[in-house]
Design a protein around this motif. Structure first.
Motif, mmCIF file in Angstrom:
data_model
loop_
_atom_site.group_PDB
_atom_site.id
_atom_site.type_symbol
_atom_site.label_atom_id
_atom_site.label_comp_id
_atom_site.label_asym_id
_atom_site.label_seq_id
_atom_site.Cartn_x
_atom_site.Cartn_y
_atom_site.Cartn_z
ATOM 1 N N VAL A 1 0.836 -1.207 0.000
ATOM 2 C CA VAL A 1 0.000 0.000 0.000
ATOM 3 C C VAL A 1 0.869 1.253 0.000
ATOM 4 C CG1 VAL A 1 -1.604 1.375 1.397
ATOM 5 C CG2 VAL A 1 -2.027 -1.061 1.046
ATOM 6 N N ILE B 1 -6.860 -0.029 -4.799
ATOM 7 C CA ILE B 1 -6.310 -1.080 -3.951
ATOM 8 C C ILE B 1 -7.363 -2.171 -3.812
ATOM 9 C CG2 ILE B 1 -5.424 -1.671 -1.660
ATOM 10 C CD1 ILE B 1 -4.508 1.256 -1.401
ATOM 11 N N HIS C 1 -8.503 -5.224 -1.876
ATOM 12 C CA HIS C 1 -8.274 -5.882 -0.580
ATOM 13 C C HIS C 1 -9.109 -7.149 -0.410
ATOM 14 C CE1 HIS C 1 -12.042 -3.898 0.286
ATOM 15 N NE2 HIS C 1 -11.471 -2.712 0.155
ATOM 16 N N VAL D 1 -6.506 -1.961 5.577
ATOM 17 C CA VAL D 1 -6.413 -0.935 4.526
ATOM 18 C C VAL D 1 -7.214 0.296 4.917
ATOM 19 C CG1 VAL D 1 -7.104 -0.376 2.160
ATOM 20 C CG2 VAL D 1 -5.932 -2.532 2.637
#
Length: 230
Positions: free
Chosen positions: A157, A174, A176, A188
């Motif tokens: 990240v 992102i 996850h 996150v």
């Protein structure tokens, strides 16, 4: 008319005339295509001769010393585990102090696997946040955290944020996942809320990953006083 024709009756003379008319066009039509074909062949021979004559003394160019330009290879998408392994080997680099993220603080605020994540700083314009929610803002790159440990996910990240800012890009994705315990999703969510350069993030639209991914809006690097363009 010949003398032989004079001995013919009128009906025979009439038949003879009709016969001559019938055979005359047939003869002409049979001869014409042959003559036309011969004429075209002569023209083709003349054109070929002229072309060969014009090429006398001409040599083929040598292309052996010409540089062939290869197409630039597309950059590979960042792989979370590869990023984490590289960082582990090289040592953690503190990008503007952003690596000091608290796992404990993140873990204390668990989120559900199907929960929609949403965060924004108070000064962010509503229009910008709505565009982010709707997926209208083009993201720079995506990183998939599936299969990562907590340490690997954190490193990935931080690195994807750093890579985006190096390229002066301000939107990333992102992934996850939506595991039953939503462990990576919880971390996150916590990390991004702590990161100094995160302006907003929100669960992606369904066609971009839904609640299994977040779109993140970052400060542009050019507005960061430590940014040094190459």
């Amino acid at each position: 008319m010949s003398n032989k024709d004079s001995f013919l009756s009128k009906s025979q003379k009439s038949l003879l005339k009709q016969f001559k008319k019938q055979i005359s066009p047939a003869h002409t039509s049979a001869v014409a295509p042959v003559q036309e074909k011969a004429r075209k062949e002569e023209e083709q021979i003349d054109d070929t001769t002229l072309f060969q004559s014009a090429l006398q003394g001409v040599q083929r160019l040598d292309h052996s010393n010409v540089v062939q330009r290869a197409k630039p290879a597309k950059p590979k998408k960042p792989d979370a585990q590869t990023i984490a392994k590289r960082i582990a080997a090289e040592g953690i680099t503190d990008h503007d102090g952003s690596s000091a993220l608290s796992d404990t603080q993140a873990a204390l605020n668990p989120v559900g696997s199907q929960q929609t994540l949403s965060y924004r700083i108070t000064t962010l314009q509503n229009k910008v946040f709505e565009d982010l929610k709707l997926g209208k803002m083009r993201w720079f790159e995506a990183v998939d955290l599936h299969g990562c440990t907590i340490e690997q996910a954190r490193a990935a990240v931080l690195e994807i944020i750093h890579l985006a800012q190096q390229d002066n890009q301000n939107v990333i994705k992102i992934v996850h996942g939506k595991g039953p315990d939503a462990v990576l999703k919880t971390y996150v969510n916590g990390w991004l809320r702590q990161h100094r350069d995160v302006l907003a993030f929100v669960s992606a639209p369904e066609n971009q990953g839904g609640t299994g991914a977040v779109l993140v809006l970052l400060k542009r690097a050019e507005k960061n006083p430590k940014f040094q363009p190459e």
